[in-house]
Write an enzyme that holds these catalytic residues in place. Structure first.
Site, PDB file in Angstrom:
ATOM      1  CD  GLU A   1      11.075   7.741 -17.508  1.00 28.81           C
ATOM      2  OE1 GLU A   1      12.290   8.037 -17.583  1.00 28.81           O
ATOM      3  OE2 GLU A   1      10.400   7.873 -16.466  1.00 28.81           O
TER       4      GLU A   1
ATOM      5  CB  CYS B   1      11.755  10.569 -11.258  1.00 26.34           C
ATOM      6  SG  CYS B   1      11.028  12.012 -10.470  1.00 26.34           S
TER       7      CYS B   1
ATOM      8  N   GLY C   1       7.334   7.743 -10.940  1.00 25.79           N
ATOM      9  CA  GLY C   1       6.004   7.492 -10.384  1.00 25.79           C
ATOM     10  C   GLY C   1       5.929   8.090  -9.006  1.00 25.79           C
TER      11      GLY C   1
ATOM     12  CG  HIS D   1      10.640  11.416 -15.745  1.00 31.19           C
ATOM     13  ND1 HIS D   1      10.095  10.292 -15.161  1.00 31.19           N
ATOM     14  CD2 HIS D   1      10.411  12.423 -14.873  1.00 31.19           C
ATOM     15  CE1 HIS D   1       9.556  10.608 -14.002  1.00 31.19           C
ATOM     16  NE2 HIS D   1       9.730  11.900 -13.797  1.00 31.19           N
TER      17      HIS D   1
HETATM   18  N1  GLN Z   1       7.788  12.964  -6.176  1.00 28.56           N
HETATM   19  C1  GLN Z   1       7.767  11.583  -6.551  1.00 28.56           C
HETATM   20  C2  GLN Z   1       8.184  10.676  -5.396  1.00 28.56           C
HETATM   21  O1  GLN Z   1       8.430  11.103  -4.346  1.00 28.56           O
HETATM   22  C3  GLN Z   1       8.648  11.316  -7.747  1.00 28.56           C
HETATM   23  C4  GLN Z   1       8.091  11.977  -8.971  1.00 28.56           C
HETATM   24  C5  GLN Z   1       8.380  11.287 -10.250  1.00 28.56           C
HETATM   25  O2  GLN Z   1       8.795  10.133 -10.292  1.00 28.56           O
HETATM   26  N2  GLN Z   1       8.093  11.980 -11.323  1.00 28.56           N
HETATM   27  O3  GLN Z   1       8.276   9.512  -5.553  1.00 28.56           O
END
Ligand code: GLN
Length: 203
Positions: free
Chosen positions: A185, A81, A49, A183
């Protein structure tokens, strides 16, 4: 053995995908938005996220400190992530006010793979998982450096046009805390979720 209860941090991120993966493995998986919901969990997933939104919402919902305490007390945790960023002790290219829960003695670089390869897919070898894993990276961080207690579980090979990306660490574990830049998931491969469930069951 009874199914463990594993929470998915549910204030922001791709919560549904993690719940689906955990349910497919027979886990009692629940969304966590409040401290009471965290209390009955034996492990926690922090999804992909936006990490800068996640920590603010965790603060606003009085979940930040309970989460930090449970992780420090040894609850197994798995971040993907943005979740990896949340579990990192140090962040490069974060916002000035960015806070993390910590738990992993790593420095992560946010949005590290750069514009050319903002999002890409790769096949990675993952320690403890037999078949190579299909990995989806979306504005992903990489692990810039890791302390001696951190086990490297995966590195990316030849990621797109940026030569600095080749060989970067994209999955780690320290004790009962693990994280991936990508990811797992997303897609149908449950092997990495299975290794987290095994970690929860070992506790
Ligand atoms: N760039 C996002 C962040 O800094 C992470 C991206 C992702 O979870 N797909 O949190």
């Amino acid at each position: 053995m009874t199914a463990p209860t594993i929470g998915v941090f549910a204030l922001q991120g791709d919560v549904r995908e993690h719940l689906a993966a955990l349910h497919a493995l027979g886990v009692d998986a629940v969304g966590v938005r409040r401290p009471e919901e965290l209390e009955r969990c034996q492990g926690l997933v922090i999804p992909g996220g936006e990490s800068t939104t996640m920590f603010k919402l965790a603060r606003a919902f009085d979940l930040f400190e309970p989460l930090q305490k449970r992780i420090a007390d040894g609850m197994p945790a798995f971040g993907t992530c943005a979740g990896m960023i949340m579990l990192a002790d140090r962040v490069e290219d974060g916002t000035a006010d960015q806070e993390t829960l910590g738990g992993l003695d790593i420095t992560v670089r946010r949005n590290a793979f750069g514009r050319q390869v903002d999002s890409f897919e790769a096949t990675v070898d993952f320690v403890g998982v037999e078949a190579p894993v299909h990995a989806v990276f979306i504005r992903a961080p990489w692990v810039e450096s890791a302390g001696p207690a951190v086990e490297v579980l995966a590195r990316v090979r030849g990621a797109g046009a940026d030569p600095r990306a080749d060989g970067r660490i994209v999955a780690v574990r320290q004790g009962q805390v693990m994280a991936t830049s990508f990811h797992p998931e997303v897609g149908s491969d449950l092997s990495i979720h299975q290794s987290f469930v095994d970690l929860v069951l070992q506790q």
